[in-house]
Scaffold this motif. Structure first.
Motif, PDB file in Angstrom:
ATOM      1  N   HIS A   1       0.886  -1.125   0.128  1.00 55.06           N
ATOM      2  CA  HIS A   1       0.092   0.012   0.105  1.00 55.06           C
ATOM      3  C   HIS A   1       0.747   1.129   0.153  1.00 55.06           C
ATOM      4  CE1 HIS A   1      -3.497  -2.243   1.280  1.00 55.06           C
ATOM      5  NE2 HIS A   1      -2.744  -3.132   1.859  1.00 55.06           N
TER       6      HIS A   1
ATOM      7  N   VAL B   1      -0.674   7.581   2.169  1.00 56.71           N
ATOM      8  CA  VAL B   1      -0.646   8.907   1.927  1.00 56.71           C
ATOM      9  C   VAL B   1       0.096   9.731   2.982  1.00 56.71           C
ATOM     10  CG1 VAL B   1      -2.165  11.110   1.613  1.00 56.71           C
ATOM     11  CG2 VAL B   1      -3.032   9.156   0.645  1.00 56.71           C
TER      12      VAL B   1
ATOM     13  N   ASP C   1      -7.080   8.143   9.423  1.00 61.70           N
ATOM     14  CA  ASP C   1      -8.567   8.550   9.725  1.00 61.70           C
ATOM     15  C   ASP C   1      -8.945   8.725  11.292  1.00 61.70           C
ATOM     16  OD1 ASP C   1      -8.860   5.804  10.567  1.00 61.70           O
ATOM     17  OD2 ASP C   1     -10.052   5.400   8.920  1.00 61.70           O
TER      18      ASP C   1
ATOM     19  N   ILE D   1      -4.315   5.818   5.171  1.00 63.30           N
ATOM     20  CA  ILE D   1      -5.069   6.098   3.905  1.00 63.30           C
ATOM     21  C   ILE D   1      -4.189   5.935   2.956  1.00 63.30           C
ATOM     22  CG2 ILE D   1      -6.281   8.009   2.838  1.00 63.30           C
ATOM     23  CD1 ILE D   1      -7.574   7.000   5.509  1.00 63.30           C
ATOM     24  N   GLU D   2      -4.841   5.499   1.796  1.00 59.70           N
ATOM     25  CA  GLU D   2      -4.013   5.025   0.486  1.00 59.70           C
ATOM     26  C   GLU D   2      -4.955   5.477  -0.602  1.00 59.70           C
ATOM     27  OE1 GLU D   2      -3.516   1.091  -0.681  1.00 59.70           O
ATOM     28  OE2 GLU D   2      -5.422   0.198   0.179  1.00 59.70           O
ATOM     29  N   GLU D   3      -4.391   5.861  -1.961  1.00 60.88           N
ATOM     30  CA  GLU D   3      -4.833   6.485  -3.003  1.00 60.88           C
ATOM     31  C   GLU D   3      -5.066   5.312  -3.834  1.00 60.88           C
ATOM     32  OE1 GLU D   3      -4.993  10.550  -4.859  1.00 60.88           O
ATOM     33  OE2 GLU D   3      -3.489   9.688  -5.743  1.00 60.88           O
TER      34      GLU D   3
ATOM     35  N   LYS E   1      -9.573   8.566  -9.321  1.00 64.57           N
ATOM     36  CA  LYS E   1      -8.564   8.469  -7.763  1.00 64.57           C
ATOM     37  C   LYS E   1      -9.347   8.593  -6.631  1.00 64.57           C
ATOM     38  CE  LYS E   1      -4.352   7.799  -9.585  1.00 64.57           C
ATOM     39  NZ  LYS E   1      -3.418   6.826  -9.370  1.00 64.57           N
ATOM     40  N   VAL E   2      -9.328   7.491  -5.836  1.00 60.56           N
ATOM     41  CA  VAL E   2     -10.105   7.913  -4.721  1.00 60.56           C
ATOM     42  C   VAL E   2      -9.203   7.461  -3.610  1.00 60.56           C
ATOM     43  CG1 VAL E   2     -12.331   7.326  -5.688  1.00 60.56           C
ATOM     44  CG2 VAL E   2     -11.083   5.416  -5.026  1.00 60.56           C
ATOM     45  N   THR E   3      -9.511   7.667  -2.228  1.00 60.07           N
ATOM     46  CA  THR E   3      -9.068   7.134  -0.954  1.00 60.07           C
ATOM     47  C   THR E   3      -9.729   6.247  -0.347  1.00 60.07           C
ATOM     48  OG1 THR E   3      -9.774   9.126   0.205  1.00 60.07           O
ATOM     49  CG2 THR E   3      -7.559   9.469  -0.950  1.00 60.07           C
ATOM     50  N   GLN E   4      -8.861   5.207   0.389  1.00 57.14           N
ATOM     51  CA  GLN E   4      -9.587   4.292   1.394  1.00 57.14           C
ATOM     52  C   GLN E   4      -8.570   4.125   2.416  1.00 57.14           C
ATOM     53  OE1 GLN E   4      -9.930   0.947  -1.484  1.00 57.14           O
ATOM     54  NE2 GLN E   4      -7.996   0.239  -1.006  1.00 57.14           N
TER      55      GLN E   4
END
Length: 222
Positions: free
Chosen positions: A34, A37, A46, A52-54, A62-65
């Motif tokens: 991973h 960020v 969080d 958090i990764e993109e 491109k989204v973060t999770q």
């Protein structure tokens, strides 16, 4: 001249890119990589302490999770961290990289001489139930005292404050030559526990709560 400057800027960007990637790659227990960020040299987390990764979703966006913070991450030779804490390892203490466990031990002659070592370790529960995590730790000492009353003595349960938070705590002594301190409190929707073992050889040199607050930082990402 402009071309030279452009080439230099391009080289600098390449170096920064590879440095950033190298510093932020996290490998989970399943061996998946991973890219965490980062912001100003620190992990973005969080409110639950997750990293958090993109990523790119099915639509190509491109989204973060979030993904779980590893058991321990070694930031540099003298700094380790987990989801909730950062430890600045004192010069005479050691983090065992091979164990991949979030703890440090006093690097002294005590281990060589077979005496009780000083150790700082941590635990957490995502349920956020401080009573449960504290009672489990405290019950172990009471059970050991019941089995070996001469081994576990001076068991004391009390309340205190650590990192500005109300904490449940206990202390006790082991006949093997050490004193145990345990603290539990709520943080980031979780219950966290800190255990400090101080060997008799260091009893006059280490004050439990002072040592913890001087070398441990509680992360604030809420």
């Amino acid at each position: 001249m402009k071309r030279t400057v452009a080439i230099l800027l391009a080289l600098i960007m390449i170096v920064l890119t590879f440095t950033a990637c190298g510093d932020t790659i996290i490998v989970d227990k399943e061996g998946n990589e991973h890219i965490a960020v980062m912001k100003k040299g620190h992990f973005v987390q969080d409110k639950y302490g997750n990293l958090i990764e993109e990523v790119t979703n099915a639509e190509g966006e491109k989204v973060t999770q979030p993904f779980s913070f590893p058991e321990v991450y070694q930031k540099d030779k003298n700094t380790i961290e987990n989801a909730y804490f950062v430890i600045d390892v004192p010069s005479d203490w050691t983090y065992e990289e091979n164990l991949s466990s979030f703890r440090i031990q006093h690097d002294s002659k005590c281990a060589e001489e077979g005496k009780a070592m000083c150790e700082l370790s941590f635990e957490s529960s995502s349920t956020g139930d401080v009573e449960v995590i504290f009672d489990n730790a405290y019950a172990i000492e009471l059970h050991l005292q019941m089995l070996q009353p001469d081994f576990v003595t001076d068991v004391k349960k009390y309340e205190t404050e650590l990192f500005g938070k109300k904490a449940q705590a206990y202390s006790c002594k082991y006949a093997s030559g050490s004193k145990i301190y345990y603290y539990a409190f709520a943080h980031a929707y979780a219950a966290v526990g800190i255990k400090l073992i101080i060997g008799d050889e260091c009893a006059d040199k280490i004050s439990a709560e002072k040592f913890i607050t001087e070398h441990v930082t509680l992360k604030n990402f809420e």
